[in-house]
Design an enzyme around this catalytic site. Structure first.
Site, PDB file in Angstrom:
ATOM      1  N   GLU A 442       0.731  -1.092   0.147  1.00  0.00           N
ATOM      2  CA  GLU A 442       0.218   0.028  -0.364  1.00  0.00           C
ATOM      3  C   GLU A 442       0.599   1.185  -0.143  1.00  0.00           C
ATOM      4  OE1 GLU A 442      -2.255   0.132   3.696  1.00  0.00           O
ATOM      5  OE2 GLU A 442      -2.410   1.873   3.815  1.00  0.00           O
ATOM      6  N   ASP A 522      -4.086  -0.414  10.691  1.00  0.00           N
ATOM      7  CA  ASP A 522      -5.057  -0.304  10.801  1.00  0.00           C
ATOM      8  C   ASP A 522      -6.395   0.413  10.043  1.00  0.00           C
ATOM      9  OD1 ASP A 522      -4.299   1.160   8.252  1.00  0.00           O
ATOM     10  OD2 ASP A 522      -4.056   3.094   9.168  1.00  0.00           O
TER      11      ASP A 522
END
Ligand code: 0RA
Length: 656
Positions: A442, A522
């Site tokens: 990511e 997260d």
């Protein structure tokens, strides 16, 4: 009666018993051959094997209730209110029928000639396998006004069947504790996994009450101070009709009513329910004797044939295809279709890699005819819905042509332009796919750290820009027009589409055997991971099935004191580390919010180095449930998604 039995049993303790021991010993030596594997899946398989026997009893019409309990010590108790397994001595074997069922491989149901055994575990091995793989098994039979009991250890009877009391009911109770020396990965049962299977069984066998109770811990009930065990009751009045409604809970229906049929063709019970929605994926699940046939087979072919020919004929007859300039692909009839097909076959032949493909050729025509008839009636009686469905098929065919063009672009790019690999890809040097790994990372900054930290011999990095396309909501051509998704295809060396099947995945040139999703720990990161998994689930399903997809687990904390450093993956580890390191003094706890906060060395050490890292393999335990969850997580409705995330999110607490 019992003493007479004992005498007979004692007399014939000979060749039969030795055979039995050899049989059960074989199961203990090679458990995977009998129950699939000795991991999480195999452990749960034991429960299904026992429950299947009770389901058979229920399908025979002798039993209505089946209760499964996870006991405090992770042993399992399955109770039914059937006739009770017979306990009288069988002449040939010289021991009780109960003992034969529990010690002879494949014995289940054999001695009950009249019974029509349709259920049965995936490998059809029976409860004797469960017995062989349990450190303790207790059978309690209520029959003929008595309670009979017998105990086993590792499949070996500890005493002959004895009368342990009186009873005014009938039924069978089996309690077993999986042998921890066999199930070395885990002996802990997962409530949700068992619940999903029992729910599925309730849908597949309407009218049977199944319950699941977890005695390992108590929870507080709402509006009450009393504690109680977690428990669920599964019962379906209308079978597959409700199953389809459940699977489609968060999808928008295209037509008012689902299409349903229940019939018997030449002794073959067939049940089918289907419902079109306004989505783009095909969600067709097939079962034979309650087993999910993930590789399909003759019953699925029959369904497809019936669906395709009936819809095509209807559309042609009504002049609805006049303006169409190209052919319709069979897959176009299944876009946005949720369906469940369940057949019960007396002597099923299972084929394929995982033995989940039905081979009985006679089944195709039966299912095809049944589907044609029911669907024809439905179309005639619901002309408005019929038009909706045909319009949707035409739209799918049109989109498929657009998608094919987009896809051809991807493939042309793979073949041409030098290496053809995406510019963002930092490839590894090894060319042996079985040794190579691709990290899907990511963000560009984390991608940078990963590139610096990796072992470039066998680890390749492909950074992905933020949130990739939600394929659950996008039309297919959009999927192949997305740069990020094209990059994944080209980096992997995977192509799709053959002459016969425009959606077939070609994994022969797969360049990496481990594909690892690495995102922040997260809420955003797990959302991105879910988007990527959804893409693989819908468009590279076989790649997941073959075990190529993994998720990296970066640590959540770094606990340090001076030069001493410890990475921690959860709160328990963090507390323990802090305590051990300094009794609270001068201990620094750093919370990693993202991959970007780690330097390349730390990223390597904690998340990428094969000797330290924790990789979670993505598996599909239950296809119908996976499908439902993905459509729910990625769909339009917010409340069910929020609820799911609140109950399952591991990361929820670190963002606040
Ligand atoms: C064969 C014959 C009979 C009962 C069963 C099998 C039976 C097996 C299982 C396994 C789990 N629960 C079960 N309940 C029943 C009885 C035949 C008779 O009573 O005449």
């Amino acid at each position: 009666m019992i003493s007479e039995n004992e005498k007979q049993a004692a007399n014939s303790y000979s060749a039969e018993n030795i055979q039995v021991l050899e049989g059960l010993e074989a199961v203990r030596k090679r458990p995977s051959m009998y129950i699939g594997d000795i991991g999480q899946r195999g452990l749960h398989h034991l429960v299904y094997e026992v429950v299947d026997n009770s389901i058979d009893e229920a399908l025979g019409g002798y039993c209505k209730n089946i209760d499964v309990t996870i006991n405090e010590d992770n042993s399992i108790t399955v109770t039914d209110d059937g006739r009770g397994i017979p306990t009288d001595i069988m002449q040939k074997e010289g021991k009780s029928a109960l003992e034969v069922v529990l010690t002879v491989l494949h014995a289940g149901g054999k001695f009950d000639k009249g019974s029509y055994k349709v259920s049965g575990g995936l490998h059809g091995v029976g409860v004797s396998c469960v017995n062989a793989l349990s450190s303790l098994l207790i059978a309690e039979i209520h029959r003929e006004g008595k309670v009979f009991q017998q105990e086993y250890q590792y499949g070996i009877p500890q005493y002959e069947v004895k009368v342990a009391g009186e009873s005014n009911r009938t039924g069978t109770t089996i309690t077993f504790k999986p042998d921890a020396t066999i199930f070395t990965v885990t002996t802990k049962y997962d409530y949700d996994t068992l619940a999903t299977r029992l729910r599925e069984l309730a849908f597949l066998n309407k009218g049977i009450h199944l319950t699941l109770t977890d005695k390992r811990e108590q929870e507080e009930s709402e509006n009450e101070t009393e504690k109680h065990y977690r428990s669920d009751h599964f019962y379906s009045e209308s079978g597959l009709l409700e199953f389809v409604a459940f699977l489609d809970g968060t999808r928008e229906k295209l037509t008012e009513k689902p299409i349903y049929l229940e019939t018997e063709k030449t002794g073959l019970p067939i049940e089918v329910a289907m419902q079109y929605n306004n989505g783009f994926s095909e969600n067709v699940h097939s079962y034979v004797n309650n087993i999910n046939t993930i590789e399909g087979g003759t019953h699925l072919s029959g369904f497809r044939r019936g669906l395709t020919t009936t819809l095509k004929n209807f559309a042609e007859k009504n002049g609805m295809l006049a303006k169409l300039k190209f052919d319709i692909d069979p897959a176009d009839f299944r876009e946005g279709l949720t369906a469940v097909i369940s057949v019960k076959v007396g002597e099923p032949q299972f084929e394929g890699q995982t033995k989940t493909k039905l081979g009985n050729s006679e089944v195709t025509a039966s299912v095809s005819q049944a589907v044609s008839m029911a669907l024809d009636n439905y179309l005639e009686e619901n002309p408005k819905d019929a038009k909706q469905i045909i319009d949707k098929v035409i739209l799918a065919a049109t989109a498929r042509h657009a998608a094919r063009k987009a896809r051809e672009m991807v493939q042309r790019k793979t073949v041409m332009s030098g290496s053809g690999l995406p510019g963002k890809l930092a490839d590894c040097s090894d060319r042996d796919p079985s040794k190579c790994e691709l990290y899907l990372v990511e963000g560009d900054s984390a991608g940078g750290s990963a590139k610096q930290g990796r072992d470039r011999m066998f680890q390749a990095i492909l950074p992905l820009r933020g949130k990739i396309l939600n394929v659950e909501k996008a039309m297919e051509h959009k999927v192949f027009e997305s740069d990020e998704i094209r990059n994944i295809f080209t980096a992997l060396g995977v192509t799709i589409g053959t002459e016969e099947d425009s959606k077939a995945l070609n994994l022969e040139k797969l360049r990496y055997h481990k594909i690892i999703i690495m995102t922040d720990a997260d809420v955003d990161g797990s959302h991105i991971a879910t988007l990527i998994m959804t893409f693989f689930f819908r468009h590279m399903n076989d790649l997941i099935k073959r075990g190529h997809l993994y998720i990296a687990t970066p640590p959540l904390y770094l606990v340090s004191k001076g030069k001493e450093k410890r990475y921690c993956w959860n709160d328990t580890e963090r507390q323990q580390a802090a305590e051990e390191m300094g009794k609270g003094k001068n201990v620094n706890v750093q919370r990693y919010k993202g991959l970007g906060e780690m330097n390349p060395e730390q990223l390597w050490e904690t998340t990428m180095n094969p000797t330290n890292r924790i990789l979670r393999q993505v598996t599909i335990d239950n296809a119908a449930e996976a499908d439902r969850i993905f459509s729910m997580l990625m769909g339009d409705e917010v409340p069910p998604r929020r609820e799911f995330i609140e109950t399952h999110a591991k990361y929820a607490n670190i963002d606040t």
